[in-house]
Enzyme design. Structure first.
Site, PDB file in Angstrom:
ATOM      1  N   HIS A   1      49.717  37.137  33.584  1.00  0.00           N
ATOM      2  CA  HIS A   1      48.800  37.023  34.723  1.00  0.00           C
ATOM      3  C   HIS A   1      47.832  38.176  34.876  1.00  0.00           C
ATOM      4  CE1 HIS A   1      50.281  33.428  36.857  1.00  0.00           C
ATOM      5  NE2 HIS A   1      51.402  33.713  36.223  1.00  0.00           N
TER       6      HIS A   1
ATOM      7  N   LYS B   1      41.200  37.968  49.988  1.00  0.00           N
ATOM      8  CA  LYS B   1      42.085  38.122  48.839  1.00  0.00           C
ATOM      9  C   LYS B   1      42.820  39.435  49.023  1.00  0.00           C
ATOM     10  CE  LYS B   1      38.401  37.765  46.113  1.00  0.00           C
ATOM     11  NZ  LYS B   1      38.862  36.851  45.066  1.00  0.00           N
ATOM     12  N   ARG B   2      43.842  39.714  48.180  1.00  0.00           N
ATOM     13  CA  ARG B   2      44.497  40.999  48.262  1.00  0.00           C
ATOM     14  C   ARG B   2      43.482  42.130  48.083  1.00  0.00           C
ATOM     15  NH1 ARG B   2      50.209  41.274  48.457  1.00  0.00           N
ATOM     16  NH2 ARG B   2      49.769  43.500  48.456  1.00  0.00           N
TER      17      ARG B   2
ATOM     18  N   LYS C   1      38.990  44.169  42.666  1.00  0.00           N
ATOM     19  CA  LYS C   1      38.385  43.031  43.361  1.00  0.00           C
ATOM     20  C   LYS C   1      37.105  43.437  44.102  1.00  0.00           C
ATOM     21  CE  LYS C   1      42.760  40.466  43.941  1.00  0.00           C
ATOM     22  NZ  LYS C   1      42.555  39.057  43.514  1.00  0.00           N
TER      23      LYS C   1
ATOM     24  N   THR D   1      42.197  32.080  42.120  1.00  0.00           N
ATOM     25  CA  THR D   1      42.369  30.705  42.581  1.00  0.00           C
ATOM     26  C   THR D   1      41.709  30.528  43.943  1.00  0.00           C
ATOM     27  OG1 THR D   1      44.545  31.353  43.449  1.00  0.00           O
ATOM     28  CG2 THR D   1      44.500  30.179  41.332  1.00  0.00           C
TER      29      THR D   1
ATOM     30  N   LYS E   1      39.600  27.191  45.696  1.00  0.00           N
ATOM     31  CA  LYS E   1      39.771  26.600  47.032  1.00  0.00           C
ATOM     32  C   LYS E   1      38.417  26.528  47.738  1.00  0.00           C
ATOM     33  CE  LYS E   1      44.139  29.049  47.207  1.00  0.00           C
ATOM     34  NZ  LYS E   1      44.710  30.343  47.656  1.00  0.00           N
TER      35      LYS E   1
END
Ligand code: PLP
Length: 833
Positions: A376, A568-569, A574, A676, A680
């Protein structure tokens, strides 16, 4: 197994034969009343919606359990091949509304509750999230088991039943405060405890050699500290197809005989208290996303999952086939969700050799034919390595087996590449050096598996070229890609019912189980009435999100503003920081009066930081401080709002993704394995602004260049620039960026808290900044200008939105799981009798 309670002569073969429960309104009213009044003992004076939620859930659960038994019996009778999804995380969220949808009873139940004077929404909202995961990896597991049931595949999920799930995030004075999430405090109506399938797990002790009754040498552990793993099963319904699969979660408890006799009477309390140390093992989810942890308790958790699950499956096999494992590999397959459960490779060897008398070669052949591993992440800090000394102390026999696997493996490598000592050191399962040996869990997983997959095209390619290059050279046939997805039941049908209904009115309802059907929406791009309705539905979803947020923030947002969302985290890769830099740039433009042709914008940011991740927590603080200044500035007004949404979780995302216009997917290229959240948002008609990273690349391929806002360096450009990265030089060349940096560095957002953002600022100014935030600033700002231009043209934006939903078909986990089944697990779909 307990003795059979039935007398052999009993003519009634089954006490479980019952008439099928009804699925119409009145059936739910009757059952609801009985549960509410008799089982829960409540009456009309009870104010809490919780008990109404429980009574309804019990009624729904009964319907699931009926189908669950039929499914179980069908699988048993057909003796089919099965797969097991082993995951330390299942980020399930809530169950009630999904269960109603998949049973096909949403309308009947809604009416039933209405007739009883209850609001179904309120009942749904009173369910706590099952937050047994950190983020994407755990949510993927939850979407996967939904798709397995919908595709009628015999797949069981195996995980841990943490007493405390992902912490609840509060924001106090702009900072994240973690609160324990005791999600089980009011019980859990969806699970069934099955103590009859309890397994014993051994920790510690020492390895001795004994001679068994056939005169064979056997190795075994003695003087171990044992705990028990008790399974709790949750039904996982497919979409209106009669299939109900199982999620089996293990709880650690003390062994029954916890040695009271060893204690004198005076130590009775201490002895009972020792029970706690056993129960601690499944007490709490480690809240680290994309970060290894190294704690002994975490290794105990991982072994608990691997050992309990494998014992379960092996016992089931032995129950039917005795000690004959000849066909075991044809009937069983284990998918390892990241390296977290990868000790299963060695544990299966141990069970087969030590407990069931197989030879090494036989056991290894079975292991290598049944294990499959999903990677992952490429981030080095996330790669699990356990110290050999810790391993030896906790799991001495398993460590021995890992050494032996390594010896066999290195022999194979040196046959292929004689005298290549560098390669042997690189590929060894044991990392030497710094005086401290470590087990490389990813290598153990690769060596023990027949399949190794990444989770998006780019990610799988980078694994082969980089992290696992040596292994790819040795075994290219093991490597494959399985691009992630999300379940369209939860992430469109359930979370956006008005849009879902409109889609169904337009193209029929086949899309719910065949998401490629959404393509047909493209036929309506020129239909004015259709587009107008689409726009209105998007606006009403935004209004719902505003109303949801208003209760927490007392902040009235403008439904006509562009809703720009990043949830998101929190992680530096990110790049929530890049988002903040852009917000500060917009603020600076407003303050300068550079607002001709302005597009009002609400920037919504949410997510949790790992409690020990200093930089991520500072970025949360920065966002909250910037929000406070901007939102209070009368010059800014409606033009710009920045909102931090606390406690991002599955049930929050179900409200957020329908209400987004713009989806921020802005990670440094090459760092986000798939994502992901991006899927969505796309499914719900948001348009992505994103880098060429993870599944963004495939999203852009599907939706087309014109319907995606691309920016930033590519993965190869990032790696190329790394050698001479000079953020200070970039800042000097860019006046807008200079002004943003000046606002930050002058303490404009931390006037009473001097210096608190110094570390954040210097991280992005450093030529060692791994995430290269400054490098993508200009390109990001330019892309955001194109976003504004597009948003001002409502018709154009609406077309883009429709195109995103219409082309999201690939990102259903039904597609992902069909590929896992066809290309890795080799399963047959089985309709329930
Ligand atoms: C989908 C989801 C994620 C994953 O989001 P990414 O943007 O892919 O990192 C994380 N947390 C929750 C609660 C989610 O629903």
């Amino acid at each position: 197994m307990p003795n059979n309670i039935f007398k052999k002569s009993n003519p009634c073969s089954s006490i479980t034969e019952l008439p099928k429960l009804g699925l119409v309104k009145n059936d739910f009213i009757v059952d609801f009343k009985r549960y509410y009044s008799h089982r829960l003992g409540r009456d009309q004076n009870c104010r809490s919606p919780h008990y109404a939620y429980e009574a309804l859930s019990l009624a729904i659960s009964d319907r699931l359990v009926e189908r669950w038994k039929d499914t179980y019996n069908t699988y048993r009778e057909t003796d089919c091949k099965k797969a097991y999804y082993l995951s330390m995380e299942f980020l399930m969220g809530r169950t009630l509304s999904n269960a109603m949808l998949n049973l096909g009873v949403t309308d009947e139940v809604t009416q039933a509750m209405y007739d009883l004077g209850l609001n179904i929404e309120e009942l749904i909202e009173s369910e706590p999230d099952a937050g047994l995961g950190n983020g994407g990896l755990g949510r993927l597991a939850a979407c996967f088991i939904d798709s397995c049931a919908t595709l009628q595949l015999p797949v069981t999920g195996y995980g841990l039943r943490y007493e405390y799930g992902m912490f609840t995030q509060a924001i106090i004075n702009g900072e994240q405060v973690e609160r324990p999430d005791h999600w089980l405090k009011n019980g859990n109506v969806w699970e069934i405890e099955r103590p009859e399938y309890t397994n014993r797990i051994q920790f510690g002790g020492k390895v001795v050699e004994v001679i068994d009754d056939k005169g064979n040498k056997k190795r075994m552990c003695v003087d171990t500290h044992d705990i028990l793993a008790v399974p709790y099963d949750t039904p996982i319904p497919g979409y209106q197809n009669g299939t109900v699969n199982t999620l089996r979660l293990w709880k650690a408890t003390a062994t029954e005989e916890f040695k009271l006799d060893e204690f004198n009477a005076g130590a009775y309390a201490e002895s009972v208290a020792a029970k706690n140390s056993a129960e601690n093992i499944s007490m709490v989810l480690y809240p680290n996303d994309a970060n290894e942890n190294g704690k002994a308790l975490r290794l105990q958790q991982q072994y608990l999952l691997a050992s309990a699950s494998l014992q379960d499956i092996v016992a089931n096999w032995v129950g039917r086939h005795g000690n004959d494992f000849t066909h075991f590999a044809e009937k069983n397959c284990f998918q390892l969700n990241d390296t977290h459960p990868s000790v299963a490779v060695a544990e299966l060897m141990r069970l087969l050799i030590d407990n069931h008398d197989l030879k090494w070669s036989e056991a290894w052949a079975i292991t290598q034919k049944t294990m499959a591993y999903t990677n992952h992440t490429l981030l080095p800090e996330a790669l699990e390595r356990w110290s050999v000394s810790l391993f030896e102390r906790l799991l001495p026999r398993v460590m021995e087996i890992i050494f032996e696997i390594n010896a066999h493996f290195l022999a194979e490598v040196s046959t292929r590449w004689p005298a290549d000592t560098d390669r042997l050191a690189r590929m060894s399962l044991i990392e030497e050096g710094h005086g401290n040996k470590h087990v490389r869990m990813a290598y153990l997983a690769i060596v023990g598996s027949f399949s190794v997959n990444g989770v998006a095209e780019l990610h799988s390619k980078l694994l082969q070229e980089g992290l696992f290059k040596d292994f790819y050279e040795l075994w290219p046939e093991k490597f494959n890609n399985k691009t992630n997805g999300v379940t369209p039941r939860r992430w469109l049908a359930a979370c956006n019912p008005d849009l879902a209904e409109f889609i169904t009115e337009t193209i029929g309802d086949k899309w719910i189980t065949d998401l490629s059907e959404l393509q047909k929406l493209e036929n309506f791009l020129d239909d004015k009435k259709f587009c107008k309705k689409w726009y209105e539905l998007q606006q009403s979803s935004k209004q719902k999100l505003i109303n949801f947020k208003k209760t927490e923030h007392n902040l009235d947002l403008n439904v006509n503003a562009l809703f720009d969302v990043q949830v998101k985290r929190f992680h530096e890769y990110k790049r929530q920081l890049l988002n903040v830099l852009h917000v500060i740039h917009l603020y600076d433009r407003i303050k300068r009066g550079d607002t001709a042709n302005w597009t009002d914008r609400c920037v919504l940011i949410g997510g949790k930081a790992a409690p020990g991740y200093y930089m991520a927590k500072r970025i949360i603080k920065l966002i909250n401080n910037v929000a406070e200044i901007i939102n209070a500035d009368p010059d800014v007004g409606e033009k710009l709002k920045l909102v931090f949404m606390p406690n991002y979780c599955v049930s929050a995302m179900e409200k957020i993704c329908p209400g987004a216009d713009l989806s921020e997917q802005i990670s440094t290229a090459g760092k986000e394995a798939s994502g992901t959240g991006n899927m969505k948002f796309m499914m719900n008609g948001a348009i992505t602004i994103g880098t060429l990273d993870g599944a963004n690349i495939e999203i852009r391929e599907e939706v087309g260049d014109d319907n995606f806002f691309l920016f930033g360096l590519t993965e190869s450009e990032v790696e190329e620039m790394r050698h001479q990265y000079n953020p200070m030089g970039i800042i000097e060349q860019d006046e807008d960026l200079q002004r943003v940096m000046h606002l930050l560095e002058s303490g404009h957002f931390n006037q009473c808290e001097p210096g608190i953002f110094d570390d954040v600022i210097s991280s992005i100014k450093s030529s060692d900044d791994l995430w290269m935030t400054i490098a993508d600033f200009r390109s990001f700002v330019d892309a955001q200008k194109l976003v504004e231009e597009a948003y001002q043209d409502k018709e154009r934006w609406t077309r883009m939105s429709i195109m995103n939903t219409a082309n999201s078909g690939k990102f259903s986990t039904d597609r992902t799981i069909q590929s896992y089944s066809d290309e890795i697990w080799n399963l047959q779909a089985i309709a329930v009798k």
